[in-house]
Scaffold this motif. Sequence first.
Motif, PDB file in Angstrom:
ATOM      1  N   HIS A  44      37.579  -0.663  -3.469  1.00 34.05           N
ATOM      2  CA  HIS A  44      36.997  -0.061  -4.670  1.00 34.05           C
ATOM      3  C   HIS A  44      36.953  -1.135  -5.759  1.00 34.05           C
ATOM      4  CE1 HIS A  44      36.852   2.399  -8.329  1.00 34.05           C
ATOM      5  NE2 HIS A  44      36.224   3.279  -7.570  1.00 34.05           N
ATOM      6  N   PHE A  45      35.926  -1.100  -6.583  1.00 35.98           N
ATOM      7  CA  PHE A  45      35.770  -2.154  -7.587  1.00 35.98           C
ATOM      8  C   PHE A  45      36.924  -2.208  -8.577  1.00 35.98           C
ATOM      9  CE2 PHE A  45      34.020   1.372 -10.007  1.00 35.98           C
ATOM     10  CZ  PHE A  45      34.346   1.079 -11.314  1.00 35.98           C
ATOM     11  N   ALA A  46      37.593  -1.089  -8.832  1.00 41.38           N
ATOM     12  CA  ALA A  46      38.703  -1.075  -9.781  1.00 41.38           C
ATOM     13  C   ALA A  46      40.050  -0.837  -9.108  1.00 41.38           C
ATOM     14  CB  ALA A  46      38.484  -0.003 -10.852  1.00 41.38           C
ATOM     15  N   TYR A  47      40.093   0.023  -8.099  1.00 45.17           N
ATOM     16  CA  TYR A  47      41.359   0.411  -7.476  1.00 45.17           C
ATOM     17  C   TYR A  47      41.771  -0.508  -6.331  1.00 45.17           C
ATOM     18  CZ  TYR A  47      39.867   4.815  -9.676  1.00 45.17           C
ATOM     19  OH  TYR A  47      39.411   5.761 -10.544  1.00 45.17           O
ATOM     20  N   GLY A  48      40.851  -1.311  -5.840  1.00 52.14           N
ATOM     21  CA  GLY A  48      41.163  -2.203  -4.718  1.00 52.14           C
ATOM     22  C   GLY A  48      41.121  -1.475  -3.388  1.00 52.14           C
ATOM     23  N   GLU A  49      41.986  -1.888  -2.472  1.00 51.23           N
ATOM     24  CA  GLU A  49      41.998  -1.336  -1.111  1.00 51.23           C
ATOM     25  C   GLU A  49      42.439   0.131  -1.123  1.00 51.23           C
ATOM     26  OE1 GLU A  49      41.091  -2.880   1.727  1.00 51.23           O
ATOM     27  OE2 GLU A  49      40.720  -4.812   0.757  1.00 51.23           O
ATOM     28  N   LEU A  50      41.623   0.980  -0.540  1.00 55.26           N
ATOM     29  CA  LEU A  50      41.958   2.388  -0.353  1.00 55.26           C
ATOM     30  C   LEU A  50      41.691   2.749   1.102  1.00 55.26           C
ATOM     31  CD1 LEU A  50      40.246   4.068  -3.472  1.00 55.26           C
ATOM     32  CD2 LEU A  50      42.630   3.381  -3.245  1.00 55.26           C
ATOM     33  N   ASN A  51      42.569   3.550   1.683  1.00 56.84           N
ATOM     34  CA  ASN A  51      42.279   4.030   3.031  1.00 56.84           C
ATOM     35  C   ASN A  51      41.344   5.233   2.925  1.00 56.84           C
ATOM     36  OD1 ASN A  51      43.827   6.427   2.633  1.00 56.84           O
ATOM     37  ND2 ASN A  51      45.692   5.378   3.282  1.00 56.84           N
ATOM     38  N   LYS A  52      40.949   5.781   4.051  1.00 56.02           N
ATOM     39  CA  LYS A  52      39.955   6.858   4.025  1.00 56.02           C
ATOM     40  C   LYS A  52      40.473   8.074   3.266  1.00 56.02           C
ATOM     41  CE  LYS A  52      36.246   8.946   6.463  1.00 56.02           C
ATOM     42  NZ  LYS A  52      35.363   8.867   7.589  1.00 56.02           N
ATOM     43  N   GLN A  53      41.718   8.446   3.483  1.00 53.01           N
ATOM     44  CA  GLN A  53      42.281   9.603   2.792  1.00 53.01           C
ATOM     45  C   GLN A  53      42.317   9.368   1.277  1.00 53.01           C
ATOM     46  OE1 GLN A  53      46.233  10.670   4.054  1.00 53.01           O
ATOM     47  NE2 GLN A  53      46.196  12.615   2.983  1.00 53.01           N
ATOM     48  N   GLU A  54      42.682   8.162   0.860  1.00 51.49           N
ATOM     49  CA  GLU A  54      42.707   7.845  -0.565  1.00 51.49           C
ATOM     50  C   GLU A  54      41.302   7.863  -1.153  1.00 51.49           C
ATOM     51  OE1 GLU A  54      46.645   4.956  -0.640  1.00 51.49           O
ATOM     52  OE2 GLU A  54      44.711   4.130   0.011  1.00 51.49           O
ATOM     53  N   TYR A  55      40.334   7.330  -0.394  1.00 54.42           N
ATOM     54  CA  TYR A  55      38.948   7.359  -0.867  1.00 54.42           C
ATOM     55  C   TYR A  55      38.423   8.785  -0.938  1.00 54.42           C
ATOM     56  CZ  TYR A  55      36.594   2.869  -1.698  1.00 54.42           C
ATOM     57  OH  TYR A  55      36.124   1.703  -2.262  1.00 54.42           O
ATOM     58  N   GLU A  56      38.794   9.624   0.040  1.00 57.30           N
ATOM     59  CA  GLU A  56      38.368  11.029  -0.010  1.00 57.30           C
ATOM     60  C   GLU A  56      38.844  11.671  -1.311  1.00 57.30           C
ATOM     61  OE1 GLU A  56      40.042  12.549   3.615  1.00 57.30           O
ATOM     62  OE2 GLU A  56      38.232  12.102   4.768  1.00 57.30           O
ATOM     63  N   LEU A  57      40.087  11.421  -1.670  1.00 58.09           N
ATOM     64  CA  LEU A  57      40.628  11.970  -2.905  1.00 58.09           C
ATOM     65  C   LEU A  57      39.908  11.372  -4.114  1.00 58.09           C
ATOM     66  CD1 LEU A  57      42.640  13.756  -4.398  1.00 58.09           C
ATOM     67  CD2 LEU A  57      44.302  11.872  -4.229  1.00 58.09           C
ATOM     68  N   ALA A  58      39.705  10.061  -4.105  1.00 56.02           N
ATOM     69  CA  ALA A  58      39.014   9.415  -5.227  1.00 56.02           C
ATOM     70  C   ALA A  58      37.604   9.979  -5.398  1.00 56.02           C
ATOM     71  CB  ALA A  58      38.959   7.901  -5.020  1.00 56.02           C
ATOM     72  N   HIS A  59      36.877  10.132  -4.289  1.00 54.51           N
ATOM     73  CA  HIS A  59      35.519  10.682  -4.373  1.00 54.51           C
ATOM     74  C   HIS A  59      35.536  12.128  -4.859  1.00 54.51           C
ATOM     75  CE1 HIS A  59      33.744   7.118  -2.814  1.00 54.51           C
ATOM     76  NE2 HIS A  59      34.043   7.311  -1.542  1.00 54.51           N
ATOM     77  N   ALA A  60      36.465  12.929  -4.351  1.00 58.23           N
ATOM     78  CA  ALA A  60      36.545  14.334  -4.771  1.00 58.23           C
ATOM     79  C   ALA A  60      36.853  14.432  -6.270  1.00 58.23           C
ATOM     80  CB  ALA A  60      37.596  15.069  -3.951  1.00 58.23           C
ATOM     81  N   MET A  61      37.795  13.623  -6.738  1.00 56.17           N
ATOM     82  CA  MET A  61      38.138  13.649  -8.162  1.00 56.17           C
ATOM     83  C   MET A  61      36.973  13.145  -9.009  1.00 56.17           C
ATOM     84  SD  MET A  61      42.183  12.551  -8.317  1.00 56.17           S
ATOM     85  CE  MET A  61      41.933  10.917  -7.610  1.00 56.17           C
TER      86      MET A  61
END
Length: 118
Positions: A87-104
């Motif tokens: 992610h451009f700001a959060y850095g490395e995210l796994n799929k579960q973390e990205y799912e949460l980031a996208h949902a939020m």
Amino acid sequence: QTLTHCAQSIEYSMAGFPEARSALFQSTIGAAAYGVFAWRGRMSHDLVEPIPGAPSLDGVNDGVAAEARLRAAILAFQQWPRELQPHFAYGELNKQEYELAHAMHLANHFAQFSVKAA
């Protein structure tokens, strides 16, 4: 424009963001911001700030096409078999973390719209 912005964010998690904050930013401020958002279960950010390096959304006004793009991005993300991009700001995210980031991210943007009962 909001739907297109949200689609871009999901697409970039797979393809790579056009610009990124520094590794130092990602590992400190970015990681801390994601941690707070995840802990709270909601995100708050500047709703008019574009994704760094993303094409301008000026003139984007086809709601049907934007909705289709967002739906396609969500489906592609759900089916994505490969490693996700930082992610451009959060850095490395796994799929579960990205799912949460996208949902939020979606919830934060969609909260700006009100639905009036008929």
